[in-house]
Design an enzyme around this catalytic site. Structure first.
Site, PDB file in Angstrom:
ATOM      1  N   ASP A  66       0.847  -1.204   0.000  1.00  0.00           N
ATOM      2  CA  ASP A  66       0.000   0.000   0.000  1.00  0.00           C
ATOM      3  C   ASP A  66       0.880   1.252   0.000  1.00  0.00           C
ATOM      4  O   ASP A  66       0.580   2.252  -0.664  1.00  0.00           O
ATOM      5  CB  ASP A  66      -0.910  -0.025   1.236  1.00  0.00           C
ATOM      6  CG  ASP A  66      -2.246   0.674   1.013  1.00  0.00           C
ATOM      7  OD1 ASP A  66      -2.251   1.679   0.307  1.00  0.00           O
ATOM      8  OD2 ASP A  66      -3.270   0.216   1.553  1.00  0.00           O
TER       9      ASP A  66
ATOM     10  N   HIS B  85       2.096   3.284  -3.144  1.00  0.00           N
ATOM     11  CA  HIS B  85       1.392   4.472  -3.655  1.00  0.00           C
ATOM     12  C   HIS B  85       2.045   5.755  -3.139  1.00  0.00           C
ATOM     13  O   HIS B  85       2.146   6.739  -3.867  1.00  0.00           O
ATOM     14  CB  HIS B  85      -0.072   4.466  -3.190  1.00  0.00           C
ATOM     15  CG  HIS B  85      -0.901   3.365  -3.765  1.00  0.00           C
ATOM     16  ND1 HIS B  85      -1.198   3.279  -5.097  1.00  0.00           N
ATOM     17  CD2 HIS B  85      -1.507   2.294  -3.186  1.00  0.00           C
ATOM     18  CE1 HIS B  85      -1.958   2.211  -5.325  1.00  0.00           C
ATOM     19  NE2 HIS B  85      -2.153   1.596  -4.180  1.00  0.00           N
TER      20      HIS B  85
ATOM     21  N   HIS C 139      -8.402  -3.606   7.721  1.00  0.00           N
ATOM     22  CA  HIS C 139      -7.404  -2.753   7.061  1.00  0.00           C
ATOM     23  C   HIS C 139      -8.019  -1.359   6.994  1.00  0.00           C
ATOM     24  O   HIS C 139      -9.024  -1.150   6.317  1.00  0.00           O
ATOM     25  CB  HIS C 139      -7.132  -3.328   5.661  1.00  0.00           C
ATOM     26  CG  HIS C 139      -6.286  -2.469   4.766  1.00  0.00           C
ATOM     27  ND1 HIS C 139      -4.964  -2.774   4.462  1.00  0.00           N
ATOM     28  CD2 HIS C 139      -6.562  -1.343   4.067  1.00  0.00           C
ATOM     29  CE1 HIS C 139      -4.478  -1.866   3.616  1.00  0.00           C
ATOM     30  NE2 HIS C 139      -5.426  -0.987   3.357  1.00  0.00           N
TER      31      HIS C 139
ATOM     32  N   HIS D 132      -7.819   3.025   6.613  1.00  0.00           N
ATOM     33  CA  HIS D 132      -7.096   4.205   6.105  1.00  0.00           C
ATOM     34  C   HIS D 132      -7.451   5.411   6.961  1.00  0.00           C
ATOM     35  O   HIS D 132      -8.492   5.429   7.622  1.00  0.00           O
ATOM     36  CB  HIS D 132      -7.415   4.454   4.627  1.00  0.00           C
ATOM     37  CG  HIS D 132      -6.589   3.602   3.715  1.00  0.00           C
ATOM     38  ND1 HIS D 132      -5.377   4.008   3.220  1.00  0.00           N
ATOM     39  CD2 HIS D 132      -6.781   2.349   3.247  1.00  0.00           C
ATOM     40  CE1 HIS D 132      -4.863   3.052   2.466  1.00  0.00           C
ATOM     41  NE2 HIS D 132      -5.691   2.024   2.453  1.00  0.00           N
TER      42      HIS D 132
ATOM     43  N   TYR E 119     -13.331   6.301  -4.658  1.00  0.00           N
ATOM     44  CA  TYR E 119     -12.025   5.853  -5.112  1.00  0.00           C
ATOM     45  C   TYR E 119     -11.071   7.029  -5.282  1.00  0.00           C
ATOM     46  O   TYR E 119     -11.456   8.058  -5.839  1.00  0.00           O
ATOM     47  CB  TYR E 119     -12.136   5.183  -6.482  1.00  0.00           C
ATOM     48  CG  TYR E 119     -12.750   3.835  -6.433  1.00  0.00           C
ATOM     49  CD1 TYR E 119     -11.957   2.691  -6.337  1.00  0.00           C
ATOM     50  CD2 TYR E 119     -14.127   3.685  -6.485  1.00  0.00           C
ATOM     51  CE1 TYR E 119     -12.536   1.446  -6.279  1.00  0.00           C
ATOM     52  CE2 TYR E 119     -14.709   2.439  -6.434  1.00  0.00           C
ATOM     53  CZ  TYR E 119     -13.901   1.316  -6.326  1.00  0.00           C
ATOM     54  OH  TYR E 119     -14.475   0.078  -6.266  1.00  0.00           O
TER      55      TYR E 119
END
Lengths: 343, 343
Positions: free
Chosen positions: B16, B19, B196, B198, B287
């Site tokens: 991840d 990115h 998971h 963010h 997204y």
């Protein structure tokens, strides 16, 4: 017919955030930020040295600009937001409070260590007599038991405070600890309860939501995390999160986002993140002023500064007891020496 | 005689986090980070392009170094940590999975959009037959109802997944929403549940604690927040917080803190913080690939890109439906024009 929940936000970037910019605020920067906060309709804007009125000193760091000029600048551009000041009895005086009030300040927050509320009586009384909304601000609140916290909050209430804040100065509290404490305050204290979180354990927002769930109605935020340590609950994110939850803040989300991005971010010397230093302060639950002393002692005794800070946290050492740092370092060094001799 | 709670952490900075460094990882950097993670005893280390095996492309961004070389490097320095890969069916293939397995990878995470678990059947089957521990990874999980999420997780379980992850790809979930979802998964799914998170709404850590409280036993972290958007739950902070809560991770706190500070922080192009862009993605729940398209459309139609993103979130637009962006922009522009004519 249930009343919608409402939260009143106090923006602390121009006070707690003063630490993050090494007290280098100028009139121009304060004008720009306060103007933006006022346009975004943030209810309260705190403006003071990071350690409160009269904090500018060798010990706490000199302000680039006299804070009275900064307060005056903020007041001059606020027609909806109210300007607040922080005062720590012992650093700031009644005279400082009166000067601030004469400049148009509408709220005073009188701050003490969580077990020393008794030193706030006179200043709360003066603030009230000046017609200011008055907040009792209990710092390092993770160091007190729930019962002690309630007792100290009730002292501040008895002195006349309109609001009591539980302040997680070291960013050391976990959500379930916040819940337990705010619930107890709501149960035993008659005035509004507030919460001021720091992000050292990446829990400023999680703790803030736990505080609101438990009944807190005043919340501190700092735009773009501009505060001591790892910074505070990030104001523009808080506004977005509360909006998602259907909780009213009255703050304009787009305006506060734009202010964070276009005005505040560019003046930060470096972005706020959770570094090794801020993490260990939150984990150990100690004053940030201990950090440098512990690092010096660690170097001298060839030990890890984290061991010192964690032991200071265990012993609940408070500000003013900095001499304990060398004592602890010596003990750790002896212990590690005897361990290496016997192993 | 209650068993102590244990959480197994998967470090995603080398996947991840790819990115966050624009897929510029080198063998040297991966060696240094994986070696440190292995020494700190992090159970799993995921290494792949940010969009999974074979993600290197014009569409998703080209990797500086072939990911198979990076995987091989990580495997070469790991004697306690297990190396994992991510695979999105449609981007990565069975052949990619077999190559990864032949390099010594021990875990495969097969990822789909939360409502498209059915496309994972073949890849989960192949991963299992290769002897890999196999994780079903349900992305953008805020876009499904609790019932849908459970149904999709049960599909992955039926294909043979050993663990099911609920993935908050946009950082859009609130703690009570995480609690509700993980509780439902624990109730209806027989395998271990992972989370998971963010940090777009500053809730990665708060949500992670809510997930653990509700029964999740696998947690993703990214050291120094090295992940997409505002980054993930910060691993070294997570280790400290769980340690404070008495929850075992097996990870060495000092070593992971030192790795974050001395090895990972210096390679970050800029520190991870919650910017206007990452905040709006979390708030809208869309997204990250929509961001640039929305900003271009906003400029063309002279409207605010946030209005577009929030409307896309309301309509639950998914990846591949990028043509909707211009439709939404046109509608908003028309509406704002008619409003200004009538006001």
């Amino acid at each position: 017919m249930t009343k919608e929940r409402e939260i009143l936000i106090t923006e602390v970037a121009l006070r707690d955030g003063s630490h993050a910019v090494a007290h280098q605020y100028t009139v121009g920067k304060v004008l720009a930020i306060a103007k933006g906060l006022n346009e975004a309709k943030v209810p309260y804007i705190e403006v003071s040295h990071g350690d409160g009125l009269a904090g500018s000193s060798l010990q706490y760091g000199f302000s680039r600009t006299n804070e009275l000029e900064l307060i005056e600048a903020a007041v001059s551009v606020c027609d909806t937001s109210k300007v607040a000041v922080l005062l720590l009895p012992g650093i700031g005086t009644v005279k400082d409070l009166k000067q601030a009030a004469s400049l148009g300040v509408k709220m005073a927050r009188v701050a003490t260590h969580v077990t020393e509320a008794d030193v706030s009586a006179q200043h709360i009384d003066v603030a009230k007599s000046l017609g200011l909304e008055t907040v009792g601000f209990l710092m390092m609140s993770h160091m007190a038991s729930v019962a002690q916290l309630v007792e100290q909050a009730k002292l501040m209430e008895s002195y006349g405070a309109d609001v009591i804040y539980m302040v997680d100065s070291a960013g050391a509290l976990l959500p379930h600890e916040v819940t337990e404490r705010i619930k107890a305050l709501k149960e035993y204290v008659g005035v509004e309860i507030g919460f001021h979180g720091h992000n050292n354990l990446s829990l400023a927002m999680g703790n803030t939501l736990a505080a609101i769930e438990a009944g807190a109605t005043r919340i501190d935020g700092s735009i773009r995390c501009l505060g001591a340590g790892a910074g505070n609950t990030q104001t523009e994110v808080l506004v977005a999160v509360l909006d998602r939850m259907g909780i009213q803040t009255g703050v304009d989300l787009y305006k506060i986002m734009d202010l964070a991005e276009n005005v505040v971010a560019p003046i930060l010397p470096k972005p706020q993140e959770i570094t090794k230093d801020s993490l260990v302060l939150g984990y150990a639950g100690v004053y940030s002023s201990f950090l440098l002393h512990a690092q010096r002692a660690a170097e001298k005794y060839n030990i890890d500064s984290r061991d010192i800070l964690i032991e200071l946290g265990r012993r609940k050492v408070v500000g003013g007891q900095e001499d304990m740092i060398v004592d602890v370092a010596t003990e750790i060094a002896k212990e590690s020496k005897s361990q290496s001799l016997t192993s």
